[in-house]
Scaffold this motif. Structure first.
Motif, mmCIF file in Angstrom:
data_model
loop_
_atom_site.group_PDB
_atom_site.id
_atom_site.type_symbol
_atom_site.label_atom_id
_atom_site.label_comp_id
_atom_site.label_asym_id
_atom_site.label_seq_id
_atom_site.Cartn_x
_atom_site.Cartn_y
_atom_site.Cartn_z
ATOM 1 N N GLN A 149 33.954 46.676 49.832
ATOM 2 C CA GLN A 149 35.158 46.101 49.225
ATOM 3 C C GLN A 149 34.752 45.538 47.877
ATOM 4 O O GLN A 149 33.855 44.718 47.785
ATOM 5 C CB GLN A 149 35.727 44.999 50.106
ATOM 6 C CG GLN A 149 36.968 44.365 49.520
ATOM 7 C CD GLN A 149 37.589 43.356 50.467
ATOM 8 O OE1 GLN A 149 37.655 43.583 51.666
ATOM 9 N NE2 GLN A 149 38.040 42.249 49.912
ATOM 10 N N PHE A 150 35.432 46.009 46.820
ATOM 11 C CA PHE A 150 35.060 45.537 45.496
ATOM 12 C C PHE A 150 36.133 44.687 44.830
ATOM 13 O O PHE A 150 35.867 44.062 43.809
ATOM 14 C CB PHE A 150 34.627 46.699 44.582
ATOM 15 C CG PHE A 150 35.650 47.772 44.369
ATOM 16 C CD1 PHE A 150 36.463 47.748 43.260
ATOM 17 C CD2 PHE A 150 35.766 48.818 45.259
ATOM 18 C CE1 PHE A 150 37.386 48.743 43.041
ATOM 19 C CE2 PHE A 150 36.685 49.824 45.048
ATOM 20 C CZ PHE A 150 37.500 49.789 43.939
ATOM 21 N N TYR A 151 37.326 44.633 45.385
ATOM 22 C CA TYR A 151 38.384 43.771 44.870
ATOM 23 C C TYR A 151 39.346 43.422 45.992
ATOM 24 O O TYR A 151 39.522 44.196 46.920
ATOM 25 C CB TYR A 151 39.211 44.465 43.791
ATOM 26 C CG TYR A 151 38.818 44.204 42.375
ATOM 27 C CD1 TYR A 151 38.404 42.967 41.945
ATOM 28 C CD2 TYR A 151 38.878 45.220 41.433
ATOM 29 C CE1 TYR A 151 38.052 42.748 40.624
ATOM 30 C CE2 TYR A 151 38.519 45.014 40.122
ATOM 31 C CZ TYR A 151 38.113 43.774 39.722
ATOM 32 O OH TYR A 151 37.755 43.563 38.421
ATOM 33 N N LYS A 169 43.367 45.321 49.198
ATOM 34 C CA LYS A 169 41.905 45.366 49.199
ATOM 35 C C LYS A 169 41.447 46.738 48.740
ATOM 36 O O LYS A 169 41.870 47.756 49.279
ATOM 37 C CB LYS A 169 41.385 45.039 50.589
ATOM 38 C CG LYS A 169 41.782 43.629 51.005
ATOM 39 C CD LYS A 169 41.296 43.289 52.376
ATOM 40 C CE LYS A 169 41.695 41.862 52.728
ATOM 41 N NZ LYS A 169 41.173 41.479 54.021
ATOM 42 N N TRP A 190 25.867 50.238 47.949
ATOM 43 C CA TRP A 190 26.432 49.001 47.405
ATOM 44 C C TRP A 190 25.482 48.352 46.398
ATOM 45 O O TRP A 190 25.886 48.007 45.295
ATOM 46 C CB TRP A 190 26.748 48.032 48.546
ATOM 47 C CG TRP A 190 27.137 46.674 48.079
ATOM 48 C CD1 TRP A 190 28.266 46.336 47.387
ATOM 49 C CD2 TRP A 190 26.397 45.477 48.259
ATOM 50 N NE1 TRP A 190 28.258 44.980 47.139
ATOM 51 C CE2 TRP A 190 27.133 44.434 47.648
ATOM 52 C CE3 TRP A 190 25.193 45.171 48.870
ATOM 53 C CZ2 TRP A 190 26.694 43.113 47.652
ATOM 54 C CZ3 TRP A 190 24.760 43.856 48.874
ATOM 55 C CH2 TRP A 190 25.508 42.851 48.263
ATOM 56 N N GLN A 219 27.485 46.755 43.386
ATOM 57 C CA GLN A 219 27.183 45.344 43.174
ATOM 58 C C GLN A 219 26.774 44.994 41.741
ATOM 59 O O GLN A 219 27.169 43.939 41.248
ATOM 60 C CB GLN A 219 26.134 44.888 44.186
ATOM 61 C CG GLN A 219 26.179 43.414 44.430
ATOM 62 C CD GLN A 219 24.948 42.696 43.922
ATOM 63 O OE1 GLN A 219 23.960 43.314 43.553
ATOM 64 N NE2 GLN A 219 25.028 41.397 43.906
ATOM 65 N N TYR A 226 30.332 44.932 40.111
ATOM 66 C CA TYR A 226 31.321 44.084 40.782
ATOM 67 C C TYR A 226 30.560 43.025 41.583
ATOM 68 O O TYR A 226 30.225 43.226 42.747
ATOM 69 C CB TYR A 226 32.223 44.921 41.699
ATOM 70 C CG TYR A 226 33.004 45.969 40.951
ATOM 71 C CD1 TYR A 226 34.197 45.638 40.326
ATOM 72 C CD2 TYR A 226 32.530 47.266 40.833
ATOM 73 C CE1 TYR A 226 34.914 46.588 39.619
ATOM 74 C CE2 TYR A 226 33.235 48.219 40.130
ATOM 75 C CZ TYR A 226 34.420 47.877 39.523
ATOM 76 O OH TYR A 226 35.115 48.810 38.819
ATOM 77 N N LYS A 227 30.285 41.908 40.960
ATOM 78 C CA LYS A 227 29.413 40.874 41.525
ATOM 79 C C LYS A 227 29.937 40.263 42.824
ATOM 80 O O LYS A 227 29.164 39.799 43.644
ATOM 81 C CB LYS A 227 29.172 39.757 40.505
ATOM 82 C CG LYS A 227 28.529 40.227 39.222
ATOM 83 C CD LYS A 227 27.143 40.744 39.456
ATOM 84 C CE LYS A 227 26.498 41.130 38.135
ATOM 85 N NZ LYS A 227 25.341 41.966 38.282
ATOM 86 N N THR A 228 31.238 40.243 43.017
ATOM 87 C CA THR A 228 31.802 39.638 44.232
ATOM 88 C C THR A 228 32.048 40.674 45.330
ATOM 89 O O THR A 228 32.633 40.350 46.352
ATOM 90 C CB THR A 228 33.109 38.898 43.921
ATOM 91 O OG1 THR A 228 34.055 39.823 43.394
ATOM 92 C CG2 THR A 228 32.871 37.751 42.944
ATOM 93 N N SER A 229 31.622 41.899 45.138
ATOM 94 C CA SER A 229 31.808 42.946 46.145
ATOM 95 C C SER A 229 30.913 42.683 47.355
ATOM 96 O O SER A 229 29.949 41.930 47.274
ATOM 97 C CB SER A 229 31.488 44.313 45.543
ATOM 98 O OG SER A 229 30.132 44.379 45.163
ATOM 99 N N PHE A 230 31.251 43.317 48.474
ATOM 100 C CA PHE A 230 30.469 43.143 49.688
ATOM 101 C C PHE A 230 30.723 44.293 50.651
ATOM 102 O O PHE A 230 31.697 45.035 50.511
ATOM 103 C CB PHE A 230 30.760 41.800 50.359
ATOM 104 C CG PHE A 230 32.217 41.569 50.663
ATOM 105 C CD1 PHE A 230 32.753 41.906 51.890
ATOM 106 C CD2 PHE A 230 33.045 40.993 49.700
ATOM 107 C CE1 PHE A 230 34.091 41.680 52.167
ATOM 108 C CE2 PHE A 230 34.382 40.754 49.971
ATOM 109 C CZ PHE A 230 34.906 41.106 51.206
#
Length: 74
Positions: free
Chosen positions: A3-5, A34, A50, A55, A58-62
């Motif tokens: 998930q990137f956003y 999402k 990822w 990552q 997109y620093k907040t991706s997981f």
């Protein structure tokens, strides 16, 4: 999956925000849109993708785990 956003309003599909990402999907859950990419057979495959591809940009991706089409927290 990765998930990137997660946004309250979807970004129009005709935008060029994500042209560098091939095969992403938008899933509406819990009142959010999402943005997800990838379907991997193992966590290790997903984690490598990822860390190397998503990552850094997109620093907040997981990583999100889905089993049988349902999100799981295990």
């Amino acid at each position: 999956r990765v998930q990137f956003y997660a946004l309250k309003k979807p970004i129009p599909l005709d935008t060029n925000y994500y042209t560098h990402l091939k095969g992403y999907e938008v899933i509406e859950e819990e009142g959010l849109f999402k943005y997800m990419i990838g379907r991997f057979k193992t966590y290790e495959e997903c984690d490598v993708y990822w860390r190397n591809q998503i990552q850094p940009r997109y620093k907040t991706s997981f990583v999100v785990r889905y089993i049988g089409g349902r999100r799981t927290l295990e």
